[in-house]
Scaffold this active site. Structure first.
Site, PDB file in Angstrom:
ATOM      1  CD  GLU A  47      18.846 -11.340  29.355  1.00 38.25           C
ATOM      2  OE1 GLU A  47      17.646 -12.024  29.828  1.00 38.25           O
ATOM      3  OE2 GLU A  47      19.258 -11.268  28.324  1.00 38.25           O
ATOM      4  CB  ALA A 149       1.864  11.196   4.959  1.00 38.40           C
ATOM      5  CB  ALA A 158      -2.142  17.460  -5.526  1.00 38.72           C
ATOM      6  CD  GLU A 262       7.251   3.371   3.743  1.00 37.29           C
ATOM      7  OE1 GLU A 262       7.125   4.348   2.809  1.00 37.29           O
ATOM      8  OE2 GLU A 262       8.207   3.505   4.626  1.00 37.29           O
ATOM      9  N   PRO A 265      -2.873   2.404  -2.029  1.00 39.36           N
ATOM     10  CG  PRO A 265      -4.773   3.592  -3.389  1.00 39.36           C
ATOM     11  CD  PRO A 265      -2.938   3.542  -3.126  1.00 39.36           C
ATOM     12  NE  ARG A 266      -4.316  -0.738  -7.716  1.00 36.32           N
ATOM     13  CZ  ARG A 266      -3.820  -1.242  -8.567  1.00 36.32           C
ATOM     14  NH1 ARG A 266      -4.524  -1.851  -9.510  1.00 36.32           N
ATOM     15  NH2 ARG A 266      -2.631  -0.579  -9.135  1.00 36.32           N
ATOM     16  CG  LEU A 267       0.462  -3.717  -0.528  1.00 34.75           C
ATOM     17  CD1 LEU A 267       0.369  -5.058  -1.164  1.00 34.75           C
ATOM     18  CD2 LEU A 267       1.746  -2.941  -0.591  1.00 34.75           C
ATOM     19  CB  ALA A 268      -3.381   0.014   2.261  1.00 35.60           C
ATOM     20  N   GLY A 270      -5.858  -4.603   0.552  1.00 32.42           N
ATOM     21  CA  GLY A 270      -5.727  -6.216   0.495  1.00 32.42           C
ATOM     22  C   GLY A 270      -5.291  -6.658   1.827  1.00 32.42           C
TER      23      GLY A 270
END
Length: 331
Positions: A47, A149, A158, A262, A265-268, A270
């Protein structure tokens, strides 16, 4: 309001832990005379920036702001008071300030005889530039976006582990824009050992972006001294824990509001198991791989009745890819 939102978007990632607010000033005849956005911490709020550009033309006019003007004295003065002193006749804002220390601006404005309206394009603001900060203000935790992705059949690489490039150049450009806007990028130690990512943001021309987010590696054990995530292109912190709440508490203490997850798969898994993913941003490429790793490991689901339910809030095209934004469904 769209001008204010655009100004807000331009400063995302530069204002934390303050919100990236945008403001637009109209004169008494309804002409746009000033646009501003919150400056980095210690600098003026949106503002005040817009008022400085408008000058005397703000008197009798309208201030349009993405967030309710603050009513408290911090490193800068109350924005509501600045609007009152400038002589504006009306203030329109998208969403109320959930921070009890700063709230009350609308009441202060009304008490000064200024017309106040709330709710204009609120969803655009709450899903857009203020999404992360509003979550942070309401919960005390950084907002976490899990980005990945995948191919049409759900593979992130792959069978031989290669993953460049599953997504299109358009999608990769979007991701680098997102990296430039967040406060931190989080990856697991396993991803660092397997892929040696640099976790930096690039500008549109491919050069390193001027502003780089904090790189965060999660997991016990040392990192190779030559790991690219330890180079001098961006700051890095290694948090020797696998607990999502401990990670987010440490990042909150560092003033981190907006996190991009990012890791692998293990971090995601958890973070999802702990219910600490606030949005999924998924790029689905029109490719079939037939084999290879998937995006998500154990997320605490063993039977269909335990499935984590999400709501799709937006589906758009990103070049040839499909971009999906989804959030946890309300219980």
């Amino acid at each position: 309001m769209r001008a204010a939102i655009a100004a807000s978007e331009r400063v995302r990632g530069t204002t934390s832990p303050n919100p990236p607010v945008g403001a637009a000033l109209l004169d008494a005849a309804g002409q746009l005379v000033g646009v501003g956005a919150t400056r980095p911490p210690g600098g003026p709020h949106a503002e005040v920036v817009a008022l400085a550009e408008a000058g005397e033309r703000a008197r009798g006019g309208t201030a349009v702001v993405t967030l309710e003007p603050c009513a408290h004295q911090g490193r800068t003065g109350p924005c509501a008071l600045a609007l009152i002193e400038a002589g504006v006749a009306e203030v329109v804002f998208a969403t109320a300030d959930p921070n009890p220390k700063a709230a009350g601006g609308a009441e202060l404005l009304r008490a000064a005889g200024i017309t106040v309206r709330q709710g204009l394009l609120a969803q655009d603001v709450e899903r857009g530039p203020l999404r992360a900060w509003l979550h942070y203000a309401r919960t005390g935790r950084p907002h976490v976006t899990w980005k990945y992705a995948a191919s049409l059949d759900g593979r992130v690489a792959a069978a031989d582990g290669t993953s460049r490039w599953i997504s299109s150049a358009d999608s990769r450009a979007q991701v680098h824009l997102l990296r430039r806007q967040v406060d931190a990028i989080v990856a697991g130690r396993g991803t660092v050992l397997a892929d040696d990512p640099q976790l930096t943001a690039r500008a549109e021309d491919g050069s390193p972006a001027e502003r780089q987010p904090l790189r965060v590696v999660v997991g016990t054990g040392d990192l190779p001294p030559a790991a690219r995530v330890l180079d001098d292109s961006a700051p890095t912190v290694h948090l020797r824990t696998n607990d999502p709440d401990e990670v987010l508490a440490e990042l909150a203490a560092r003033g981190v509001v907006d996190v991009l997850l990012e890791g692998g798969p293990r971090l995601a898994g958890g973070f999802l198991k702990s219910r600490r993913v606030d949005r999924a941003l998924v790029y689905i490429a029109p490719k079939l791989l037939g084999a290879g790793p998937v995006a998500l490991a154990d997320a605490g689901v063993s039977t269909i009745t335990q499935a984590l339910h999400w709501s799709v809030e937006e589906v758009t095209m990103s070049g040839p890819d499909v971009r999906i934004s989804a959030v946890p469904a309300e219980e």
